[in-house]
Motif scaffolding. Structure first.
Motif, short mmCIF file in Angstrom:
data_model
loop_
_atom_site.label_atom_id
_atom_site.label_comp_id
_atom_site.label_asym_id
_atom_site.label_seq_id
_atom_site.Cartn_x
_atom_site.Cartn_y
_atom_site.Cartn_z
N GLU A 1 0.83 -1.21 0.00
CA GLU A 1 0.00 0.00 0.00
C GLU A 1 0.87 1.27 0.00
N ASP A 2 1.91 1.28 0.82
CA ASP A 2 2.81 2.43 0.86
C ASP A 2 3.48 2.65 -0.50
N GLU A 3 3.86 1.56 -1.12
CA GLU A 3 4.51 1.67 -2.43
C GLU A 3 3.51 2.18 -3.49
N ALA A 4 2.26 1.73 -3.40
CA ALA A 4 1.27 2.18 -4.39
C ALA A 4 1.09 3.70 -4.31
N ILE A 5 1.05 4.23 -3.09
CA ILE A 5 0.88 5.68 -2.94
C ILE A 5 2.12 6.43 -3.43
N ASP A 6 3.27 5.87 -3.10
CA ASP A 6 4.52 6.50 -3.54
C ASP A 6 4.64 6.44 -5.07
N LEU A 7 4.32 5.29 -5.65
CA LEU A 7 4.40 5.18 -7.11
C LEU A 7 3.41 6.13 -7.78
N ALA A 8 2.23 6.27 -7.18
CA ALA A 8 1.24 7.20 -7.74
C ALA A 8 1.83 8.61 -7.84
N ALA A 9 2.49 9.04 -6.78
CA ALA A 9 3.09 10.38 -6.78
C ALA A 9 4.22 10.48 -7.80
N THR A 10 5.05 9.44 -7.86
CA THR A 10 6.19 9.45 -8.79
C THR A 10 5.70 9.46 -10.24
N LEU A 11 4.76 8.58 -10.54
CA LEU A 11 4.24 8.46 -11.91
C LEU A 11 3.58 9.76 -12.35
N LYS A 12 2.75 10.29 -11.45
CA LYS A 12 2.07 11.56 -11.75
C LYS A 12 3.09 12.67 -12.04
N THR A 13 4.15 12.73 -11.24
CA THR A 13 5.14 13.78 -11.42
C THR A 13 5.88 13.63 -12.75
N VAL A 14 6.28 12.41 -13.08
CA VAL A 14 6.99 12.20 -14.34
C VAL A 14 6.09 12.55 -15.52
N LEU A 15 4.84 12.11 -15.48
CA LEU A 15 3.93 12.39 -16.60
C LEU A 15 3.65 13.89 -16.71
N ALA A 16 3.56 14.56 -15.55
CA ALA A 16 3.35 16.01 -15.59
C ALA A 16 4.57 16.71 -16.20
N LYS A 17 5.76 16.22 -15.91
CA LYS A 17 6.97 16.80 -16.49
C LYS A 17 6.99 16.61 -18.01
N LEU A 18 6.59 15.42 -18.47
CA LEU A 18 6.53 15.19 -19.92
C LEU A 18 5.49 16.13 -20.54
N ASP A 19 4.31 16.22 -19.91
CA ASP A 19 3.24 17.08 -20.43
C ASP A 19 3.69 18.53 -20.53
N ASN A 20 4.29 19.01 -19.46
CA ASN A 20 4.66 20.42 -19.43
C ASN A 20 5.91 20.71 -20.27
N GLY A 21 6.86 19.79 -20.22
CA GLY A 21 8.11 20.02 -20.94
C GLY A 21 7.99 19.81 -22.43
N LEU A 22 7.15 18.85 -22.84
CA LEU A 22 7.08 18.48 -24.26
C LEU A 22 5.70 18.72 -24.86
N GLN A 23 4.89 19.55 -24.20
CA GLN A 23 3.56 19.88 -24.72
C GLN A 23 2.68 18.65 -24.95
N ASN A 24 2.44 17.94 -23.86
CA ASN A 24 1.49 16.83 -23.88
C ASN A 24 1.73 15.80 -24.98
N PRO A 25 2.88 15.17 -24.99
CA PRO A 25 3.14 14.16 -26.02
C PRO A 25 2.27 12.92 -25.82
N ALA A 26 2.02 12.20 -26.91
CA ALA A 26 1.45 10.86 -26.77
C ALA A 26 2.49 9.99 -26.08
N TYR A 27 2.03 9.01 -25.30
CA TYR A 27 2.99 8.09 -24.68
C TYR A 27 2.32 6.75 -24.43
N ASN A 28 3.14 5.73 -24.26
CA ASN A 28 2.71 4.46 -23.71
C ASN A 28 3.44 4.25 -22.42
#
Lengths: 329, 329
Positions: free
Chosen positions: B247-274
């Motif tokens: 459970e602790d890891e799920a919450i931590d991963l949620a924050a990490t994943l969200k942050t990385v995806l937000a960086k891609l969105d903001n840095g590269l203007q919302n690229p498509a990704y898998n």
């Protein structure tokens, strides 16, 4: 229910949607009408008159009064022909200097032609140039493998409309080439036969996936095709390396390739496609186990998360129906 | 000159264009402005109120008054949960019946949200549902491997805008998963260490490719990244299978994943990704050699003939520059 098929040559598994397969005409609708290109474009770097716009020329058929096929260095080369082959690093992180060749084969002086509508002799000339470059570059001891390929149409990765192919000569054996060689060796050791010769005999006996056959080549949709309308062209004669192709074979392959590409163009409204000549690593030449071939991949879909994350493919069409459709075009 | 780097985890070689690498802002210009989606679309099959438009529901968080996450069968499933696992054929041609699971995880009731802009708790809920489906489906003896993945944006293969991920459970071990396991076993046998734990320590020591690190996860651009801005998220704790996530890891991963995806969105203007969760085959669970991870692949280019024909990749950017750029966003 769908069916998983194992591709013995590539080692891949593909999900074939046998019960709800898409019909060939479902692919047509996705195509936008082709923009008609002129015979000559004054701003095209590959059109005659603009020869100084390209990087250094490394080969040509023709003389100062004109050329039929012209080979130049890629202006944005992934690999460079000058420099030393240096392997460095350790068990944990290996690097190799980016030496090699990245050439562009300009297939014809005219801007608006395609392999599907060129005379056979002109297509044969392109294949002869592939062979000539292949033979020349394999002599360079820094080269471990040569990949000749073509990107046709935007979805294939092509960026210049003028008809051209490319050649990449790498200082390491690419994993996919090694993987195919490994599968072929395993088959040979188990059966004493070339896997490709065996597959060819198998496909000819089954017949339902054959698109066309000539004296020297057979074009067929592989039983476990990874992509809709993928076509393999196998030489009947067992040879491991593309540069062993004879003059008669070059002319025959030109006719076969032209016919298959024309069938794709007419049947599927000019789809984007890639083709690749799959050959043995250059350090090897005549082996009992490997057999070169041409792999044609129409670009009708997008690899999504499942394909990227598993290396498996979902083919929403039936190879047998693909072949029947292409035979009838 | 460019440099070839060997990716020890995938076994791939990639050409890194070290001397004429593209800059991050060269990728921005390719993006068209994102079409703004509404919070609810009456004709979207994944929006609340249209639950009967989807295929059968297999799971949900929530009750009759509403749901937070909902899992349904894919309407066009590549694999089907009913039927027997039948392996047939011989050495030369093997087939397997298309049994398995192909599910859609509808991530949120709102049509217009993304993982980058959802609250961490909502992202954690999606990960909890992945874990729940993973644990449930691995109990089915017909299943050999589970791939959880997401297609975001048109170039990634996504066809429905409403935020969703997918889960595919296959009756065979996909070759790419087996290949990674094989590389990891070889490393373990040679060194006595987990290749992934070792890579993580290595990346943390080098530091220049790390994007963010938290208590339980590290996000970094791999040294031999196959694609521009590819990011791997490794759990610090060695576990082989995704459903072992706490459970602790799920919450931590949620924050990490969200942050990385937000960086891609903001840095590269919302690229498509898998993205893909890479886990061990379901027949195995706790091993010393395998370590699950998340692989994020922005879709900024097209695989062309060279990539299709060699299995090699050309990355026109520098992993170290990618990481510095993403750190700074």
């Amino acid at each position: 229910m769908s069916e998983l098929r194992h591709n013995l040559i590539t080692g891949d598994w593909v999900v074939i949607a046998t019960d709800r397969a898409k019909k060939p005409n479902e692919f047509k609708s996705h195509r936008s009408p082709e923009e008609r290109e002129p015979k000559h474009r004054s701003n095209c770097p590959f059109c005659p008159g603009n020869e100084k716009e390209t990087a250094a020329e490394s080969d040509r058929f023709g003389d100062d009064s004109g050329w039929q096929v012209r080979v130049v260095q890629n202006r944005y080369p992934a690999l460079s022909p000058t420099g030393e082959l240096i392997r460095s690093g350790d068990r944990l992180f290996r690097t190799v200097s980016g030496v090699g060749f990245h050439e562009v084969i300009i297939e014809h002086p005219h801007h608006d032609v395609t392999l599907a509508n060129l005379p056979i002799e002109d297509v044969a000339n392109i294949l002869r140039m592939y062979r000539q470059r292949y033979a020349k570059i394999r002599a360079d001891s820094r080269v471990a493998a040569i990949v000749v390929y073509k990107n046709h149409g935007k979805e294939s990765g092509a960026s210049i409309a003028h008809p051209h192919s490319q050649l990449m000569a790498t200082p390491i054996v690419p994993p996919q080439i090694r993987q195919r060689a490994r599968e072929a060796i395993r088959f040979f050791d188990e059966t004493g036969e070339c896997l490709f010769c065996h597959t060819l005999a198998d496909e000819l006996a089954a017949g339902d996936r054959v698109v066309i056959e000539s004296d020297r080549f057979v074009a067929f949709v592989p039983r476990a095709a990874l992509f809709p309308f993928q076509v393999w062209i196998f030489p009947r004669r067992h040879t491991s390396s593309f540069d062993e192709i004879t003059e008669d074979e070059a002319i025959d392959l030109a006719a076969t390739l032209k016919t298959v590409l024309a069938k794709l163009d007419n049947g599927l409204q000019n789809p984007a496609y890639n083709y690749v000549i799959r050959s043995i690593p250059t350090g090897d030449r005549a082996t009992a186990y490997f057999h070169w071939y041409v792999d044609i991949i129409p670009r009708l879909g997008i690899a999504a998360g499942f394909e990227l994350g598993s290396g498996m493919f979902v083919n929403s069409t039936l190879p047998e129906e693909n072949a029947a459709f292409l035979r009838a075009v």
